[in-house]
Design a protein around this motif. Structure first.
Motif, PDB file in Angstrom:
ATOM      1  N   LYS A   1       0.703  -1.174  -0.121  1.00  0.00           N
ATOM      2  CA  LYS A   1       0.061   0.152  -0.043  1.00  0.00           C
ATOM      3  C   LYS A   1       1.080   1.183  -0.066  1.00  0.00           C
ATOM      4  CE  LYS A   1      -3.993  -2.100   2.189  1.00  0.00           C
ATOM      5  NZ  LYS A   1      -5.021  -2.093   3.246  1.00  0.00           N
ATOM      6  N   ASP A   2       2.194   1.144   0.181  1.00  0.00           N
ATOM      7  CA  ASP A   2       3.032   2.155   0.292  1.00  0.00           C
ATOM      8  C   ASP A   2       3.920   2.458  -1.121  1.00  0.00           C
ATOM      9  OD1 ASP A   2       2.491   3.017   2.841  1.00  0.00           O
ATOM     10  OD2 ASP A   2       3.833   1.356   3.719  1.00  0.00           O
ATOM     11  N   ILE A   3       3.498   1.468  -2.196  1.00  0.00           N
ATOM     12  CA  ILE A   3       4.347   1.660  -3.365  1.00  0.00           C
ATOM     13  C   ILE A   3       4.648   2.825  -3.726  1.00  0.00           C
ATOM     14  CG2 ILE A   3       2.375   0.830  -4.445  1.00  0.00           C
ATOM     15  CD1 ILE A   3       6.114  -0.202  -5.221  1.00  0.00           C
ATOM     16  N   GLU A   4       3.427   3.668  -4.056  1.00  0.00           N
ATOM     17  CA  GLU A   4       3.795   5.091  -4.534  1.00  0.00           C
ATOM     18  C   GLU A   4       4.477   5.889  -3.874  1.00  0.00           C
ATOM     19  OE1 GLU A   4       2.465   5.899  -7.578  1.00  0.00           O
ATOM     20  OE2 GLU A   4       1.832   3.877  -7.838  1.00  0.00           O
ATOM     21  N   TRP A   5       4.437   5.850  -2.599  1.00  0.00           N
ATOM     22  CA  TRP A   5       5.617   6.861  -1.885  1.00  0.00           C
ATOM     23  C   TRP A   5       6.878   6.418  -2.023  1.00  0.00           C
ATOM     24  CZ3 TRP A   5       9.482   5.993   1.826  1.00  0.00           C
ATOM     25  CH2 TRP A   5       9.624   7.330   2.500  1.00  0.00           C
ATOM     26  N   VAL A   6       7.068   5.009  -1.929  1.00  0.00           N
ATOM     27  CA  VAL A   6       8.434   4.403  -2.171  1.00  0.00           C
ATOM     28  C   VAL A   6       8.912   4.647  -3.501  1.00  0.00           C
ATOM     29  CG1 VAL A   6       9.716   2.176  -2.386  1.00  0.00           C
ATOM     30  CG2 VAL A   6       8.080   2.367  -0.491  1.00  0.00           C
ATOM     31  N   LYS A   7       8.036   4.581  -4.299  1.00  0.00           N
ATOM     32  CA  LYS A   7       8.587   5.027  -6.007  1.00  0.00           C
ATOM     33  C   LYS A   7       9.070   6.399  -5.937  1.00  0.00           C
ATOM     34  CE  LYS A   7       5.927   1.683  -8.709  1.00  0.00           C
ATOM     35  NZ  LYS A   7       4.953   1.354  -9.765  1.00  0.00           N
ATOM     36  N   ASN A   8       8.250   7.226  -5.613  1.00  0.00           N
ATOM     37  CA  ASN A   8       8.468   8.722  -5.633  1.00  0.00           C
ATOM     38  C   ASN A   8       9.556   9.108  -4.762  1.00  0.00           C
ATOM     39  OD1 ASN A   8       6.369   8.902  -7.429  1.00  0.00           O
ATOM     40  ND2 ASN A   8       4.690   9.358  -6.054  1.00  0.00           N
ATOM     41  N   SER A   9       9.654   8.680  -3.462  1.00  0.00           N
ATOM     42  CA  SER A   9      10.625   9.039  -2.684  1.00  0.00           C
ATOM     43  C   SER A   9      11.912   8.451  -2.656  1.00  0.00           C
ATOM     44  CB  SER A   9      10.137   9.058  -1.242  1.00  0.00           C
ATOM     45  OG  SER A   9       8.848   9.954  -1.168  1.00  0.00           O
ATOM     46  N   LEU A  10      11.962   7.164  -2.839  1.00  0.00           N
ATOM     47  CA  LEU A  10      13.173   6.373  -2.831  1.00  0.00           C
ATOM     48  C   LEU A  10      13.733   5.819  -4.112  1.00  0.00           C
ATOM     49  CD1 LEU A  10      12.481   4.305   0.535  1.00  0.00           C
ATOM     50  CD2 LEU A  10      13.762   6.322   0.412  1.00  0.00           C
ATOM     51  N   LEU A  11      12.665   5.267  -4.737  1.00  0.00           N
ATOM     52  CA  LEU A  11      13.282   4.232  -5.977  1.00  0.00           C
ATOM     53  C   LEU A  11      13.746   5.288  -7.063  1.00  0.00           C
ATOM     54  CD1 LEU A  11      10.535   1.484  -6.357  1.00  0.00           C
ATOM     55  CD2 LEU A  11      12.949   1.063  -5.538  1.00  0.00           C
ATOM     56  N   GLN A  12      13.159   6.505  -7.284  1.00  0.00           N
ATOM     57  CA  GLN A  12      13.725   7.036  -8.539  1.00  0.00           C
ATOM     58  C   GLN A  12      14.779   8.032  -8.041  1.00  0.00           C
ATOM     59  OE1 GLN A  12      11.498  10.713  -9.243  1.00  0.00           O
ATOM     60  NE2 GLN A  12      10.663  11.056  -7.228  1.00  0.00           N
ATOM     61  N   TYR A  13      15.213   7.753  -6.659  1.00  0.00           N
ATOM     62  CA  TYR A  13      16.837   8.602  -6.501  1.00  0.00           C
ATOM     63  C   TYR A  13      17.699   7.294  -6.214  1.00  0.00           C
ATOM     64  CZ  TYR A  13      13.742  12.536  -5.749  1.00  0.00           C
ATOM     65  OH  TYR A  13      12.819  13.558  -5.828  1.00  0.00           O
ATOM     66  N   LEU A  14      17.276   6.380  -6.058  1.00  0.00           N
ATOM     67  CA  LEU A  14      18.424   5.331  -5.570  1.00  0.00           C
ATOM     68  C   LEU A  14      18.421   3.939  -6.683  1.00  0.00           C
ATOM     69  CD1 LEU A  14      17.363   4.864  -1.787  1.00  0.00           C
ATOM     70  CD2 LEU A  14      19.387   6.094  -2.959  1.00  0.00           C
ATOM     71  N   ASP A  15      17.225   3.616  -7.301  1.00  0.00           N
ATOM     72  CA  ASP A  15      17.210   2.445  -7.931  1.00  0.00           C
ATOM     73  C   ASP A  15      17.895   2.830  -9.539  1.00  0.00           C
ATOM     74  OD1 ASP A  15      16.199  -0.662  -8.288  1.00  0.00           O
ATOM     75  OD2 ASP A  15      15.421   0.409  -9.936  1.00  0.00           O
ATOM     76  N   SER A  16      18.851   1.846 -10.033  1.00  0.00           N
ATOM     77  CA  SER A  16      19.243   2.092 -11.396  1.00  0.00           C
ATOM     78  C   SER A  16      18.281   1.890 -12.437  1.00  0.00           C
ATOM     79  CB  SER A  16      20.589   0.822 -11.597  1.00  0.00           C
ATOM     80  OG  SER A  16      20.019  -0.257 -11.408  1.00  0.00           O
ATOM     81  N   GLN A  17      17.022   0.945 -12.367  1.00  0.00           N
ATOM     82  CA  GLN A  17      16.352   0.680 -13.372  1.00  0.00           C
ATOM     83  C   GLN A  17      15.408   2.112 -13.523  1.00  0.00           C
ATOM     84  OE1 GLN A  17      14.470  -3.021 -13.901  1.00  0.00           O
ATOM     85  NE2 GLN A  17      16.062  -3.923 -12.730  1.00  0.00           N
ATOM     86  N   PHE A  18      15.121   2.923 -12.396  1.00  0.00           N
ATOM     87  CA  PHE A  18      14.541   3.955 -12.379  1.00  0.00           C
ATOM     88  C   PHE A  18      15.070   5.012 -13.222  1.00  0.00           C
ATOM     89  CE2 PHE A  18      11.703   1.519 -10.040  1.00  0.00           C
ATOM     90  CZ  PHE A  18      10.417   2.321  -9.885  1.00  0.00           C
ATOM     91  N   ASP A  19      16.498   5.213 -12.814  1.00  0.00           N
ATOM     92  CA  ASP A  19      17.365   6.340 -13.523  1.00  0.00           C
ATOM     93  C   ASP A  19      18.816   5.816 -13.570  1.00  0.00           C
ATOM     94  OD1 ASP A  19      18.864   8.481 -14.127  1.00  0.00           O
ATOM     95  OD2 ASP A  19      17.698   9.876 -12.721  1.00  0.00           O
ATOM     96  N   GLU A  20      19.352   6.004 -14.789  1.00  0.00           N
ATOM     97  CA  GLU A  20      20.631   5.275 -14.957  1.00  0.00           C
ATOM     98  C   GLU A  20      21.598   5.964 -14.222  1.00  0.00           C
ATOM     99  OE1 GLU A  20      21.404   5.474 -19.293  1.00  0.00           O
ATOM    100  OE2 GLU A  20      20.057   4.056 -19.830  1.00  0.00           O
ATOM    101  N   ALA A  21      21.593   7.062 -13.741  1.00  0.00           N
ATOM    102  CA  ALA A  21      22.293   7.969 -12.916  1.00  0.00           C
ATOM    103  C   ALA A  21      22.492   7.367 -11.435  1.00  0.00           C
ATOM    104  CB  ALA A  21      22.127   9.376 -12.776  1.00  0.00           C
ATOM    105  N   ASN A  22      21.556   6.390 -11.076  1.00  0.00           N
ATOM    106  CA  ASN A  22      21.431   5.738  -9.955  1.00  0.00           C
ATOM    107  C   ASN A  22      22.529   4.546  -9.641  1.00  0.00           C
ATOM    108  OD1 ASN A  22      19.719   7.736  -9.005  1.00  0.00           O
ATOM    109  ND2 ASN A  22      18.060   6.404  -9.438  1.00  0.00           N
TER     110      ASN A  22
END
Length: 302
Positions: free
Chosen positions: A126-147
């Motif tokens: 139920k927290d997936i949207e918050w995790v995507k917007n707050s963590l994954l887009q800044y840490l996960d390499s599949q969300f951003d190649e710069a990560n």
């Protein structure tokens, strides 16, 4: 004769003028005398020696300069504190950019070992949207190649059709670290609490720092203490809280990245002979406060 002269160093220039002037005065200089202070009362100004005033006069510019310097330094300090408090988020970004330039933009290479993932993110669905917007887009390499991190989480990386508990175990043991995002939904989700328990079991088994806990939302300490696995963890280890101020988000993300990058260190071998709960009881004996007072929390407010 009627002038009431106060004979101190402020009268120095006038006394020197009297001693050197060629102007004819209406009355003799011997009749121009001091009225104050008492030790000079009745003494003509002509007989006073001003040599003792030289040191005081020379110190006046220095004292004034020190006063100006002190006021300026105080104003600069107050202004700096106010600016930092208001723009600390920007200051942190500038600091990171400068540090990267100094280090020539070199990234720390993760020790691969046999780990498939850098970290497993354990959170409620139920927290997936918050995790995507707050963590994954800044840490996960599949969300951003710069990560830099290869992260694992249920919606993307769990094997369809596989037993859920097996997926959780594989994610924990195939990741360098486990990051638990503890929210109200997390505490209500039995699978999340079970995953927390498994991650903590690995921590006790390996006796290494392989677990990171991030508390998000307005959860109070006593609410966390209701859950045995979480209570066991926060009694003896630090955990992080997600800051409410957006300016601090970059800072906490950098802290999380640092925890993932940090190589797990094995604890003192002597501690391996002690059961986890016995070691926690040892801490309890050092303080007579309740459980909440024994936690060691890494806060994000500076």
């Amino acid at each position: 004769r009627q002038n009431q002269y106060i004979c101190d160093c402020r009268l120095r220039d006038f006394i020197e003028w009297l001693n050197g002037t060629e102007v004819d005065l209406m009355k003799p200089l011997t009749e121009v005398y001091c009225a104050f202070p008492e030790e000079f009362q009745g003494v003509p100004l002509l007989y006073l020696n001003t040599d003792g005033c030289e040191e005081g006069v020379n110190m006046e510019p220095i004292q004034f300069a020190l006063f100006v310097f002190s006021i300026t330094a105080l104003l600069i300090m107050i202004t700096s504190v106010l600016l930092y408090n208001k723009y600390r988020g920007l200051f942190f970004i500038w600091y990171k950019r400068t540090a990267n330039k100094i280090l020539n933009g070199q990234k720390v290479n993760l020790e691969e070992k046999d780990y498939r993932f850098d970290a497993y993110l354990c959170f409620s669905s139920k927290d997936i949207e918050w995790v995507k917007n707050s963590l994954l887009q800044y840490l996960d390499s599949q969300f951003d190649e710069a990560n830099r991190f290869q992260l694992c989480f249920e919606d993307r990386d769990f094997i369809p059709g596989e037993d859920h508990i097996t997926n959780i175990r594989d994610a924990i043991w195939n990741s360098k670290k486990t990051v638990c995002i503890v929210t109200r939904q997390f505490l209500k989700d039995g699978w999340c609490v079970e995953a927390f328990n498994i991650a903590q079991s690995r921590l006790f088994h390996e006796m290494r720092d392989v677990m990171v806990v991030l508390v998000v939302g307005t959860l109070l300490d006593f609410q966390l203490m209701k859950y045995r696995p979480i209570r066991t963890y926060i009694r003896s280890r630090q955990y992080f809280r997600w800051p409410e101020d957006p300016q601090d988000h970059r800072w906490i993300l950098d802290k999380l990245a640092g925890q993932i990058l940090k190589e797990p260190k094995r604890e003192d071998p002597m501690l391996q002979k002690v059961k986890p709960f016995q070691r926690l009881n040892f801490f309890n004996r050092k303080k007579a406060n309740d459980d909440i007072g024994l936690q060691r929390v890494a806060t994000v407010t500076r």
